[in-house]
Design an enzyme around this catalytic site. Structure first.
Site, short mmCIF file in Angstrom:
data_model
loop_
_atom_site.label_atom_id
_atom_site.label_comp_id
_atom_site.label_asym_id
_atom_site.label_seq_id
_atom_site.Cartn_x
_atom_site.Cartn_y
_atom_site.Cartn_z
N VAL A 119 0.84 -1.20 0.00
CA VAL A 119 0.00 0.00 0.00
C VAL A 119 0.88 1.25 0.00
O VAL A 119 0.60 2.23 -0.71
CB VAL A 119 -0.98 0.00 1.19
CG1 VAL A 119 -1.86 1.24 1.16
CG2 VAL A 119 -1.86 -1.25 1.16
N TYR A 120 1.94 1.23 0.78
CA TYR A 120 2.91 2.33 0.78
C TYR A 120 3.49 2.52 -0.62
O TYR A 120 3.57 3.65 -1.13
CB TYR A 120 4.03 2.03 1.77
CG TYR A 120 5.17 3.02 1.77
CD1 TYR A 120 5.06 4.23 2.45
CD2 TYR A 120 6.37 2.73 1.12
CE1 TYR A 120 6.12 5.13 2.46
CE2 TYR A 120 7.42 3.62 1.13
CZ TYR A 120 7.30 4.82 1.80
OH TYR A 120 8.35 5.71 1.81
N GLU A 121 3.88 1.43 -1.27
CA GLU A 121 4.45 1.53 -2.61
C GLU A 121 3.44 2.10 -3.61
O GLU A 121 3.81 2.89 -4.50
CB GLU A 121 4.91 0.15 -3.07
CG GLU A 121 6.17 -0.32 -2.38
CD GLU A 121 6.53 -1.74 -2.75
OE1 GLU A 121 7.71 -1.96 -3.09
OE2 GLU A 121 5.67 -2.62 -2.70
N ALA A 131 1.04 4.22 -2.93
CA ALA A 131 0.96 5.66 -2.67
C ALA A 131 2.17 6.40 -3.23
O ALA A 131 2.05 7.49 -3.80
CB ALA A 131 0.83 5.91 -1.17
N LYS A 132 3.34 5.80 -3.08
CA LYS A 132 4.55 6.47 -3.54
C LYS A 132 4.67 6.47 -5.06
O LYS A 132 5.19 7.42 -5.65
CB LYS A 132 5.78 5.83 -2.89
CG LYS A 132 5.93 6.19 -1.42
CD LYS A 132 5.97 7.69 -1.23
CE LYS A 132 6.19 8.11 0.19
NZ LYS A 132 6.23 9.59 0.34
#
Length: 256
Positions: A160-162, A164-165
């Site tokens: 999920v972080y990836e 967003a980034k």
């Protein structure tokens, strides 16, 4: 005497930085303040933020801290307004706040997804929305969105972080087009594995050391100040004709 650049265009320049109390954010705050900029920064870490601001003011530099959760859009935009009252409308915005919390894709719920997107992406758009009118009025400005090489190198356990980034650079490209004719530059600053206190404490072990040695083109480690020096260039008028781009500070790891 420092061997690094001093940028006259940053002297007295109003700058806003999110997530500025520790790690890369604290380095950004210190480096912009050392350039003579008028720095306003937010973070949820109130004690650290107050201490950093006090240190800079004691050194004769210009810095104001306000505790703020950037996922509270109304509160964050209000904080940006308070900094504008104190320093003038921001001419530089660094969307730095983020959190690379590890997670298993199979356990992600809609609520967790929304929370992680709020921490890692949503606030950047609404900060841009808040500062853009002042930049448009001034006819200039620089917005720097902090990305990550994690999605480029397919790091595990942070999908999920990836996401967003990766979307952060989409935001950069879109807003560079929206704001460019008003003299506003929008770029992505993409750190590699940066040796912050958090990374050193929680994630860097012997396996990580070997991974860095095998993956970086350059020997050595990448530190927060390495990221900040690129941010200074992108904020200064030296980069006046650079927009819609991404700049990796990763020791030569990822293929952009």
């Amino acid at each position: 005497m420092t061997s690094f650049a001093q940028y006259p265009s940053l002297n007295d320049c109003p700058v806003i930085i999110s997530g500025g109390a520790s790690g890369i954010g604290a380095s950004l705050v210190r480096n912009f303040a050392a350039q003579g900029a008028k720095v306003g920064f937010v973070d949820i870490a109130e004690e650290q933020g107050n201490a950093l601001a006090a240190d800079l003011v004691a050194a004769g530099q210009q810095a104001k801290f306000q505790r703020c959760d950037v996922t509270d859009t109304a509160a964050y935009q209000a904080a940006i307004g308070h900094f504008a009252q104190a320093h003038g409308d921001a001419l530089v915005l660094v969307n730095n706040a983020a959190h690379d919390q590890r997670h298993d894709w199979a356990d992600v719920t809609p609520a967790y997804w929304d929370d992680r997107m709020a921490v890692n992406l949503k606030h950047a758009f609404f900060a841009i929305q808040a500062v853009a009118p002042g930049m448009i009025k001034a006819g200039r400005g620089s917005i720097i969105n902090t990305g990550s090489i994690s999605w480029m190198i397919m790091s595990p356990r942070i999908p999920v972080y990836e996401t967003a980034k990766a979307a952060t650079h989409g935001l950069t490209r879109a807003m560079a087009r929206e704001l460019g004719k008003s003299g506003i530059r929008v770029n992505s600053l993409v750190p590699g594995w940066i040796m912050t206190e958090r990374q050193l404490t929680h994630w860097l072990d012997a396996t990580g050391e070997r991974l860095i040695e095998d993956s970086q083109a350059l020997a050595g480690r990448v530190y927060p100040d390495d990221v900040s020096r690129m941010a200074l260039f992108l904020a200064a008028e030296d980069s006046a004709m650079i927009s819609a781009q991404q700049f990796l500070v990763d020791g030569g790891w990822a293929n952009s």
